[in-house]
Motif scaffolding. Structure first.
Motif, PDB file in Angstrom:
ATOM      1  N   ARG A 171       0.737  -1.180  -0.059  1.00  0.00           N
ATOM      2  CA  ARG A 171      -0.070  -0.095  -0.033  1.00  0.00           C
ATOM      3  C   ARG A 171       0.901   1.479   0.247  1.00  0.00           C
ATOM      4  O   ARG A 171       2.125   1.249   0.394  1.00  0.00           O
ATOM      5  CB  ARG A 171      -0.863  -0.119   1.208  1.00  0.00           C
ATOM      6  N   PRO A 172       0.378   2.354  -0.301  1.00  0.00           N
ATOM      7  CA  PRO A 172       0.972   3.583  -0.318  1.00  0.00           C
ATOM      8  C   PRO A 172       1.488   3.984   1.094  1.00  0.00           C
ATOM      9  O   PRO A 172       0.827   3.600   2.113  1.00  0.00           O
ATOM     10  CB  PRO A 172       0.136   4.692  -0.727  1.00  0.00           C
ATOM     11  N   GLY A 173       2.908   4.176   0.987  1.00  0.00           N
ATOM     12  CA  GLY A 173       3.419   4.554   2.636  1.00  0.00           C
ATOM     13  C   GLY A 173       4.203   3.344   2.854  1.00  0.00           C
ATOM     14  O   GLY A 173       5.005   3.674   4.041  1.00  0.00           O
ATOM     15  N   ASP A 174       4.007   2.228   2.369  1.00  0.00           N
ATOM     16  CA  ASP A 174       4.906   1.020   2.791  1.00  0.00           C
ATOM     17  C   ASP A 174       6.123   1.180   2.326  1.00  0.00           C
ATOM     18  O   ASP A 174       6.692   1.820   1.505  1.00  0.00           O
ATOM     19  CB  ASP A 174       4.469  -0.251   2.321  1.00  0.00           C
ATOM     20  N   THR A 175       7.270   0.379   3.165  1.00  0.00           N
ATOM     21  CA  THR A 175       8.750   0.321   2.956  1.00  0.00           C
ATOM     22  C   THR A 175       9.145  -0.747   2.037  1.00  0.00           C
ATOM     23  O   THR A 175       9.049  -1.703   2.559  1.00  0.00           O
ATOM     24  CB  THR A 175       9.337   0.584   4.182  1.00  0.00           C
ATOM     25  N   VAL A 176       9.915  -0.420   1.128  1.00  0.00           N
ATOM     26  CA  VAL A 176      10.444  -1.321   0.189  1.00  0.00           C
ATOM     27  C   VAL A 176      11.773  -1.596   0.223  1.00  0.00           C
ATOM     28  O   VAL A 176      12.497  -0.346  -0.011  1.00  0.00           O
ATOM     29  CB  VAL A 176       9.853  -1.397  -1.313  1.00  0.00           C
ATOM     30  N   VAL A 177      12.635  -2.490   0.431  1.00  0.00           N
ATOM     31  CA  VAL A 177      14.304  -2.545   0.320  1.00  0.00           C
ATOM     32  C   VAL A 177      14.428  -3.219  -1.018  1.00  0.00           C
ATOM     33  O   VAL A 177      13.918  -4.221  -1.408  1.00  0.00           O
ATOM     34  CB  VAL A 177      14.938  -3.180   1.602  1.00  0.00           C
ATOM     35  N   LEU A 178      15.385  -2.671  -1.641  1.00  0.00           N
ATOM     36  CA  LEU A 178      15.928  -3.057  -3.199  1.00  0.00           C
ATOM     37  C   LEU A 178      17.149  -3.189  -3.151  1.00  0.00           C
ATOM     38  O   LEU A 178      17.994  -2.457  -2.523  1.00  0.00           O
ATOM     39  CB  LEU A 178      15.459  -1.787  -4.191  1.00  0.00           C
ATOM     40  N   GLN A 179      17.781  -4.223  -3.591  1.00  0.00           N
ATOM     41  CA  GLN A 179      19.269  -4.500  -3.628  1.00  0.00           C
ATOM     42  C   GLN A 179      19.546  -4.420  -5.026  1.00  0.00           C
ATOM     43  O   GLN A 179      19.331  -5.297  -5.920  1.00  0.00           O
ATOM     44  CB  GLN A 179      19.328  -6.162  -3.317  1.00  0.00           C
ATOM     45  N   GLY A 180      20.946  -3.554  -5.005  1.00  0.00           N
ATOM     46  CA  GLY A 180      21.659  -3.301  -6.141  1.00  0.00           C
ATOM     47  C   GLY A 180      20.553  -2.373  -7.203  1.00  0.00           C
ATOM     48  O   GLY A 180      19.737  -2.037  -6.790  1.00  0.00           O
ATOM     49  N   LEU A 244       8.521  -5.049   2.623  1.00  0.00           N
ATOM     50  CA  LEU A 244       8.838  -5.870   1.692  1.00  0.00           C
ATOM     51  C   LEU A 244      10.410  -5.741   1.261  1.00  0.00           C
ATOM     52  O   LEU A 244      10.817  -4.640   1.189  1.00  0.00           O
ATOM     53  CB  LEU A 244       7.959  -5.689   0.311  1.00  0.00           C
ATOM     54  N   ILE A 245      10.839  -7.009   0.949  1.00  0.00           N
ATOM     55  CA  ILE A 245      12.329  -6.908   0.406  1.00  0.00           C
ATOM     56  C   ILE A 245      12.464  -7.620  -0.866  1.00  0.00           C
ATOM     57  O   ILE A 245      11.948  -8.949  -0.693  1.00  0.00           O
ATOM     58  CB  ILE A 245      13.252  -7.322   1.519  1.00  0.00           C
ATOM     59  N   VAL A 246      12.839  -6.897  -1.930  1.00  0.00           N
ATOM     60  CA  VAL A 246      13.022  -7.638  -2.972  1.00  0.00           C
ATOM     61  C   VAL A 246      14.504  -8.439  -3.141  1.00  0.00           C
ATOM     62  O   VAL A 246      15.417  -7.506  -3.519  1.00  0.00           O
ATOM     63  CB  VAL A 246      12.657  -6.560  -4.273  1.00  0.00           C
ATOM     64  N   GLU A 247      14.535  -9.459  -2.631  1.00  0.00           N
ATOM     65  CA  GLU A 247      15.855 -10.231  -2.406  1.00  0.00           C
ATOM     66  C   GLU A 247      16.417 -10.814  -3.835  1.00  0.00           C
ATOM     67  O   GLU A 247      15.930 -11.746  -4.555  1.00  0.00           O
ATOM     68  CB  GLU A 247      15.585 -11.410  -1.453  1.00  0.00           C
ATOM     69  N   VAL A 248      17.696 -10.255  -4.303  1.00  0.00           N
ATOM     70  CA  VAL A 248      18.271 -10.566  -5.460  1.00  0.00           C
ATOM     71  C   VAL A 248      19.513 -11.211  -5.310  1.00  0.00           C
ATOM     72  O   VAL A 248      20.135 -11.880  -6.373  1.00  0.00           O
ATOM     73  CB  VAL A 248      18.348  -9.207  -6.690  1.00  0.00           C
ATOM     74  N   GLY A 249      20.174 -11.062  -4.176  1.00  0.00           N
ATOM     75  CA  GLY A 249      21.376 -11.590  -3.769  1.00  0.00           C
ATOM     76  C   GLY A 249      21.622 -13.019  -3.834  1.00  0.00           C
ATOM     77  O   GLY A 249      22.342 -13.748  -3.891  1.00  0.00           O
ATOM     78  N   GLY A 250      20.691 -13.685  -2.769  1.00  0.00           N
ATOM     79  CA  GLY A 250      20.508 -14.880  -2.625  1.00  0.00           C
ATOM     80  C   GLY A 250      21.153 -15.236  -1.214  1.00  0.00           C
ATOM     81  O   GLY A 250      21.259 -14.498  -0.214  1.00  0.00           O
ATOM     82  N   HIS A 266       7.333  -9.390   4.095  1.00  0.00           N
ATOM     83  CA  HIS A 266       7.430 -10.460   2.886  1.00  0.00           C
ATOM     84  C   HIS A 266       8.751 -10.200   2.250  1.00  0.00           C
ATOM     85  O   HIS A 266       9.201  -9.042   1.989  1.00  0.00           O
ATOM     86  CB  HIS A 266       6.150  -9.974   2.045  1.00  0.00           C
ATOM     87  N   VAL A 267       9.471 -11.350   2.196  1.00  0.00           N
ATOM     88  CA  VAL A 267      10.862 -11.357   1.498  1.00  0.00           C
ATOM     89  C   VAL A 267      10.702 -12.171   0.074  1.00  0.00           C
ATOM     90  O   VAL A 267      10.316 -13.329   0.142  1.00  0.00           O
ATOM     91  CB  VAL A 267      11.705 -11.996   2.557  1.00  0.00           C
ATOM     92  N   ALA A 268      10.688 -11.424  -1.092  1.00  0.00           N
ATOM     93  CA  ALA A 268      10.454 -11.835  -2.441  1.00  0.00           C
ATOM     94  C   ALA A 268      11.829 -12.334  -2.977  1.00  0.00           C
ATOM     95  O   ALA A 268      12.832 -11.299  -3.153  1.00  0.00           O
ATOM     96  CB  ALA A 268       9.544 -10.743  -3.231  1.00  0.00           C
TER      97      ALA A 268
END
Length: 348
Positions: A171-180, A244-250, A266-268
């Motif tokens: 939702r708007p206002g949520d925090t997302v972490v992006l790697q790289g 949410l964390i968009v996990e690209v590193g593994g 949620h960790v994707a």
């Protein structure tokens, strides 16, 4: 059979087989394809590189057919429909389309059949001048995007869309972490910013972080200077953690993700660019009731919803480097060197 790239031939395609590797990638001549019932013939305009393509060319992709064989790489392409087979009504000659990563995942949840229909392997990919695809496996695209930008959508953009809005249910206002600052992370940044979310992005390059800030990133972390980047995530969220964390590193990053996610977050997991091994403390997962979900692209319905969102917000994919398709080896070398911000594209 190798051919001279400068010769005028009927149809050319990229091809790779054992012993694999960039040196095994070559341009071959092939007969012009003809669309059968339910198929479309597409003249390709552009394809984009994904980390999966690198694994495939290297012979390291886990879903490659047993026994190897010859691969026509690339799942992500843009082209113009030249002809349609019997019974095709979804598209017509002259339509500009994107290739769907999964040719048979139209809607609903994934299953074995849908996930067994990916381009590149087991289905020959988009790395060819002319290609036939299932009519269900292509989709029309927003007119304001360039051919190069459209070629970036089927995998990286759709993966980001699904992580945020299909599985993450943010939702708007949520925090997302992006790697790289690769394709999935930059698309996630653009989508999250357009939807009114707070974003924290990590990179080893201050220059790339500055470019991410210009795209709307609200918090920046250089992970070489701050390898324990879960700390800044907690600080930015008042100790709560990311939604949410968009996990690209593994394996190279999952421990920090587990420390940075909020209770019930949620960790994707969408990639393993930092390795497949590494620590994974299941007690932390239990203690914060977080969800960890593997994610592999998405359906055609999701793709078309994403395109409507991009059209509304005029979101243009970030194309960082463009190579002639005959210079695919140089494009892969650029990907190996981590030189890109956003996407690398091959142009026909």
């Amino acid at each position: 059979m190798r051919i001279d790239c400068e010769k005028d031939t009927a149809m050319r395609a990229l091809s790779v087989a054992e012993p694999w590797g960039l040196e095994a990638l070559e341009i071959v001549e092939a007969p012009d394809p003809t669309p059968g019932p339910g198929e479309v013939l597409v003249r390709m305009r552009a394809v984009s590189l994904n980390y999966r393509d690198m694994l495939m060319v290297s012979g390291m992709y886990s879903r490659m057919a047993a026994g190897g064989g010859t691969i026509t790489p690339f799942s992500d392409g843009c082209g113009i429909v030249e002809a349609v087979g019997a019974g095709v009504t979804r598209v017509k000659p002259g339509d500009r389309v994107a290739t769907m990563f999964f040719q048979r995942w139209i809607s609903g949840p994934p299953n074995l059949d849908k996930l067994s229909s990916s381009l590149g392997s087991p289905i020959p990919g988009a790395g060819r001048e002319l290609a036939t695809f299932s009519a269900d496996g292509v989709s029309r695209v927003p007119e304001f995007l360039t051919d190069q930008q459209v070629a970036c959508l089927p995998c990286a953009a759709l993966t980001a869309w699904r992580a945020l809005f299909e599985d993450g249910d943010l939702r708007p206002g949520d925090t997302v972490v992006l790697q790289g600052t690769g394709g999935v992370s930059i698309f996630s940044l653009q989508f999250a910013h357009a939807a009114g979310m707070r974003t924290l992005i990590t990179s080893s390059s201050d220059e790339k972080l500055a470019r991410a800030e210009a795209l709307g990133a609200t918090h920046l972390v250089n992970y070489r200077q701050t390898p324990e980047w879960s700390g800044p995530v907690r600080e930015a969220t008042g100790g709560v953690g990311a939604d949410l964390i968009v996990e690209v590193g593994g394996g190279g990053t999952i421990e920090q993700s587990m420390r940075a996610i909020r209770i019930g977050g949620h960790v994707a997991i969408v990639g393993v660019v930092a390795g497949v091994g590494g620590p994974f403390n299941t007690a932390v997962l239990i203690g914060n009731s977080a969800r960890v979900q593997g994610l592999t692209v998405g359906s055609r319905d999701m793709f078309e919803a994403m395109c409507r969102f991009m059209d509304l917000h005029r979101i243009g994919p970030i194309v960082d480097k463009v190579f002639p398709w005959t210079e695919a080896k140089a494009a892969f070398a650029a990907m190996q060197g981590g030189e890109h911000f956003g996407k690398i594209v091959l142009e026909f």
